[in-house]
Design an enzyme around this catalytic site. Structure first.
Site, PDB file in Angstrom:
ATOM      1  N   ARG A   1      -4.360  -6.822 -14.233  1.00 42.82           N
ATOM      2  CA  ARG A   1      -3.230  -5.942 -13.943  1.00 42.82           C
ATOM      3  C   ARG A   1      -2.902  -5.004 -15.102  1.00 42.82           C
ATOM      4  O   ARG A   1      -2.016  -4.175 -14.989  1.00 42.82           O
ATOM      5  CB  ARG A   1      -2.002  -6.774 -13.591  1.00 42.82           C
ATOM      6  CG  ARG A   1      -2.078  -7.401 -12.206  1.00 42.82           C
ATOM      7  CD  ARG A   1      -0.871  -8.225 -11.884  1.00 42.82           C
ATOM      8  NE  ARG A   1      -0.883  -8.687 -10.504  1.00 42.82           N
ATOM      9  CZ  ARG A   1      -0.036  -9.580 -10.018  1.00 42.82           C
ATOM     10  NH1 ARG A   1       0.881 -10.112 -10.806  1.00 42.82           N
ATOM     11  NH2 ARG A   1      -0.110  -9.965  -8.759  1.00 42.82           N
TER      12      ARG A   1
ATOM     13  N   ARG B   1      11.318 -14.081  12.066  1.00 40.39           N
ATOM     14  CA  ARG B   1      10.822 -13.036  11.172  1.00 40.39           C
ATOM     15  C   ARG B   1      10.912 -13.539   9.738  1.00 40.39           C
ATOM     16  O   ARG B   1      11.808 -14.303   9.405  1.00 40.39           O
ATOM     17  CB  ARG B   1      11.659 -11.756  11.302  1.00 40.39           C
ATOM     18  CG  ARG B   1      11.589 -11.107  12.669  1.00 40.39           C
ATOM     19  CD  ARG B   1      12.521  -9.897  12.737  1.00 40.39           C
ATOM     20  NE  ARG B   1      12.599  -9.361  14.084  1.00 40.39           N
ATOM     21  CZ  ARG B   1      11.799  -8.391  14.551  1.00 40.39           C
ATOM     22  NH1 ARG B   1      10.909  -7.837  13.751  1.00 40.39           N
ATOM     23  NH2 ARG B   1      11.927  -7.964  15.788  1.00 40.39           N
TER      24      ARG B   1
ATOM     25  N   ARG C   1       7.786  -3.594  -3.289  1.00 43.08           N
ATOM     26  CA  ARG C   1       6.425  -4.091  -3.498  1.00 43.08           C
ATOM     27  C   ARG C   1       5.458  -2.945  -3.765  1.00 43.08           C
ATOM     28  O   ARG C   1       4.570  -3.046  -4.614  1.00 43.08           O
ATOM     29  CB  ARG C   1       5.953  -4.865  -2.269  1.00 43.08           C
ATOM     30  CG  ARG C   1       6.603  -6.223  -2.058  1.00 43.08           C
ATOM     31  CD  ARG C   1       6.061  -6.802  -0.771  1.00 43.08           C
ATOM     32  NE  ARG C   1       6.711  -8.025  -0.355  1.00 43.08           N
ATOM     33  CZ  ARG C   1       6.642  -8.499   0.875  1.00 43.08           C
ATOM     34  NH1 ARG C   1       5.949  -7.840   1.798  1.00 43.08           N
ATOM     35  NH2 ARG C   1       7.249  -9.624   1.202  1.00 43.08           N
TER      36      ARG C   1
END
Length: 216
Positions: A88, A160, A172
Site C-alpha cells: 500500500r 442489508r 472507501r
C-alpha cells in the site's frame, strides 16, 4: 505467476481472486487474514504482531513482511500468488520485491479493476440478501420474482449490510485512491500494470483478467 490485484471494496476483487484460485491453483494472500492467522498460530512473527496490536500500535512493515515471507515459504515454487491489500506504500513495494527475490520469485503483473464511482455506489447500496438462505438481490438489478418473497427458499426475511451506505462507499473509494496512488506509478514505470473494466459482468471481468495473464 505472482500478481497484485487492485480494486476498491465492491469492485468484485474477492470474486475474481476466488476464480483465479479455482482456475489456476493460485493462492490469495490478504495481509489482514494472514496477520490474524499468524497471531492465532502464535508464530514468532505472530506473537510480535500480537504484542503490538494489544498495545494499540500499528504493525510495522517489517513484521508484515515477515508474515508474507513465512506464508510464501509454505508454498511450492510453482504455486502462484495473488496479493490483496499489500503493498500500500512505496516502501512496501520495495519490500515485496525483496521478499520475492529472496525466494526466487518475481512480480509478474499488477491488475487494477477500474470502476465508475457512481455506478459502484448504486451497485453496493442497492444490494440485499435473504435473511434465511443468503440469496443475493438488488433494488434495481435483481428483485425477487414475487415481491417480498425469496425465490430460493420462500422466506420473507431480508437484510442489508449496515455499512452498505453511500457515505461509507464513498469513503472507501477515497481511501482506496489514497492508498494506491503511491504505488501505481512504481509499477507503471516497470510496465506491469494492466487495467480491466470492473463494471462488466462477472464473466466479462474474468475473461479480461485471463487475457491479461495470457500475455505473460
Amino acid at each position: 505467476m505472482d500478481i497484485i490485484l487492485l480494486g476498491p471494496p465492491g469492485a468484485g476483487k474477492g470474486t475474481q481472486a476466488s476464480r483465479l484460485e479455482d482456475e489456476h491453483g493460485m493462492l490469495q494472500l490478504s495481509t489482514g487474514d494472514m496477520l490474524r492467522a499468524a497471531v492465532k498460530a502464535e508464530t514468532p512473527v505472530g506473537l510480535k504482531a500480537k504484542s503490538l496490536m494489544e498495545a494499540g500500535e500499528l504493525v510495522p512493515d517489517e513484521v508484515v513482511s515477515g508474515i508474507i515471507g513465512d506464508k510464501l515459504d509454505e508454498l511450492g515454487p510453482d504455486q502462484g500468488v495473488i496479493f490483496d491489500g499489500y503493498p500500500r506504500t512505496a516502501a512496501q513495494a520495495v519490500s515485496l520485491d525483496e521478499i520475492l527475490a529472496a525466494r526466487g520469485r518475481k512480480l509478474d503483473r499488477v491488475i487494477e479493476l477500474e470502476v465508475d464511482e457512481e455506478a459502484l455506489v448504486e451497485r453496493i447500496t442497492g444490494r440485499f440478501t435473504c435473511g434465511k438462505c443468503g440469496e443475493g438481490y438488488h433494488d434495481k438489478f435483481k428483485q425477487p420474482a414475487k415481491d417480498g418473497i425469496c425465490d430460493v427458499c420462500g422466506s420473507e426475511e431480508f437484510k442489508r449490510r449496515p455499512d452498505d451506505t453511500e457515505e461509507t462507499v464513498r469513503t472507501r473509494m477515497q481511501e482506496y485512491r489514497a492508498k494506491t496512488a503511491p504505488i501505481l506509478p512504481i509499477y507503471e514505470e516497470r510496465q506491469l500494470v494492466s487495467k480491466v473494466d470492473g463494471m462488466g459482468s462477472m464473466q466479462a471481468v474474468s475473461d479480461a483478467i485471463e487475457a491479461v495473464l495470457a500475455l505473460d
